[in-house]
Design an enzyme around this catalytic site. Structure first.
Site, short mmCIF file in Angstrom:
data_model
loop_
_atom_site.label_atom_id
_atom_site.label_comp_id
_atom_site.label_asym_id
_atom_site.label_seq_id
_atom_site.Cartn_x
_atom_site.Cartn_y
_atom_site.Cartn_z
N SER A 133 0.97 -1.02 0.17
CA SER A 133 -0.25 0.12 -0.04
C SER A 133 0.93 1.36 0.37
CB SER A 133 -0.62 0.13 1.29
OG SER A 133 -1.93 -0.62 0.99
N GLU A 141 -8.98 -4.08 3.68
CA GLU A 141 -7.81 -4.90 4.17
C GLU A 141 -7.33 -5.32 4.50
OE1 GLU A 141 -7.10 -2.11 -0.70
OE2 GLU A 141 -5.50 -2.48 1.08
#
Ligand code: A2P
Length: 416
Positions: free
Chosen positions: A207, A414
């Protein structure tokens, strides 16, 4: 699986030969090499252009921003475009809504990206949507077959020297090549070398921890938050190939990057929208990106609240502990949960969420509040149980609320 999207009519990207000054900017900037030229005209390859628009803002004349709807089977060929003195007239086809020439459906994402994404978002409980005010994300501009080379411009250890986890803040610079990302998106990194079967290493996803305008504002760079993996989920010693490669990178090293990925875990942009962020460890990366995006726009007084629940073993193990503490209290409401502070009871994010039940319920029920969870899979289960209990104790029904949150693109998970 979704079937590939097929449309009879497509929007074809063209360059207006009457206006174009042949400066080559578009050809240099196109991330997928869709633009070429002869001694007369700059032209766009219909089957390569993905409509990413990276070439549009830098064009000094606007010649690049030219489009015609065509039958997908019979677009204007390169030979035709090379002959033009002016663009062809518009036709009745131009009155219909048409997609870009090449649609990047999810099916075209690398298999490992699809697999990782479906595992990471399983806890969501349904298909994810992007908030209505999210910006348009660029996707898959650089596939594994054509990665972009980034240069490492920083690698800083975030956890204390004697901390049990080794988490790094990595800064990657893309030089003059466009690599547009939004907060909440991920990139792929392809470690060098081959795996134990002699095959090239598969990409690993990370990320992005910086906002869309760069780790340093207006630089073409981004940052990642990466933990060195030294044990597996069961606590057995192991050596994570990619995480060790990334954590050991030196300034000046070159890295093969793919992506960007992620079309739904995106922040709302409309004034007055609030964000509740819940994370553990390196799950803080997207939260840092969103928080920093909001911090850089503070003087615009756009309103909306930021509430963060952040779990780590101890303050020394919590990425960005120092900078987070410096943020103004009226900008972000931070709630830490430490699980391994000597002499203190073990606390998880879900415990702190329960302590803040009133605030959490108000945010769950506020249609302008968007909720993001990122971090350990086990944490996700605990957080969902806390939401359920908070709802039950206050006469609300989590089983009814959750589908509503999903349908309104307000619930994003997530976990790994
Ligand atoms: P723990 O001390 O039990 O490992 P890590 O440092 O491994 O990335 O974990 C980040 C934080 O998440 C740690 O405080 C860890 O606590 C905590 N954690 C572990 N399991 C859970 C869980 N099931 N729910 C919430 N937090 C968890």
């Amino acid at each position: 699986m979704n079937a590939p999207v097929e449309h009879a009519i497509a929007k074809q990207h063209l360059i207006d030969p009457e206006i174009c000054i042949r400066c080559n900017t578009c050809e240099e900037i196109c991330p997928v090499d869709a633009i070429t030229h002869d001694n007369l005209n700059y032209v766009v390859k219909f089957d390569v252009c993905n409509g990413c628009l990276a070439c549009v803002p830098p064009c000094p004349t606007g010649a690049i921003d030219s489009w015609r709807n065509v039958e997908r089977a019979t677009p204007y060929s390169l030979e035709e475009q090379f002959q033009w003195d002016v663009l062809p007239d518009t036709t009745e086809l131009d009155n219909v809504e048409a997609p870009f020439a090449v649609e990047r459906a999810d099916d075209e994402l690398p298999a490992e990206v699809q697999e990782i994404t479906s595992i990471a978002t399983a806890g969501q409980g349904g298909p994810a949507l992007a908030p209505w005010s999210a910006s348009h994300p660029y996707l898959n501009l650089y596939p594994p077959t054509r990665p972009i080379t980034a240069t490492v411009t920083g690698n800083y250890r975030l956890t204390a020297d004697d901390a049990s986890s080794d988490i790094h803040h990595i800064v990657l610079d893309f030089g003059a090549t466009p690599f547009p990302v939004l907060e909440g998106q991920s990139i792929g990194i392809i470690p060098p070398g081959t795996d134990e079967k002699g095959k090239p290493q598969l990409l690993r996803m990370y990320s992005v921890a910086s906002p869309r305008d760069g780790e340093r504002p207006h630089y073409n760079n981004l940052s990642l938050t990466v933990k060195r993996v030294t044990e597996d989920h069961e606590g057995r010693p192991t050596r994570g190939v990619a995480s060790n490669y990334v954590c050991d990178l030196q300034k000046g090293d070159k890295v093969q990057v793919t992506g960007p990925y992620g079309s739904t875990y995106l922040m709302p942009n409309h004034p007055g929208s609030s964000i509740m962020m819940i994370c553990t460890g390196t799950g803080s990366a997207p939260m840092r990106a969103m928080t920093e995006r909001r911090r850089r726009r503070l003087e615009r007084n756009e309103g909306g609240e930021l509430v963060l629940f952040f779990g780590a073993r101890s303050p020394d193990e919590l990425p960005y502990f120092g900078p987070l503490q410096k943020l103004p209290k009226d900008f972000i409401d931070i709630n830490f949960a430490f699980s391994r502070v000597p002499g203190e009871p073990k606390r998880y994010v879900q415990d702190v969420i329960r302590e803040r039940a009133d605030k959490v319920l108000q945010m769950l029920q506020d249609e302008n509040c968007y909720i993001y969870i990122c971090g350990l899979k086990g944490m996700e289960t605990g957080v969902l149980e806390a939401f359920r209990d908070i709802c039950r104790a206050n006469g609300a029904d989590w089983d009814q609320l959750r589908p509503e949150l999903l349908a309104n693109a307000r619930f994003h998970v997530e976990t790994y």
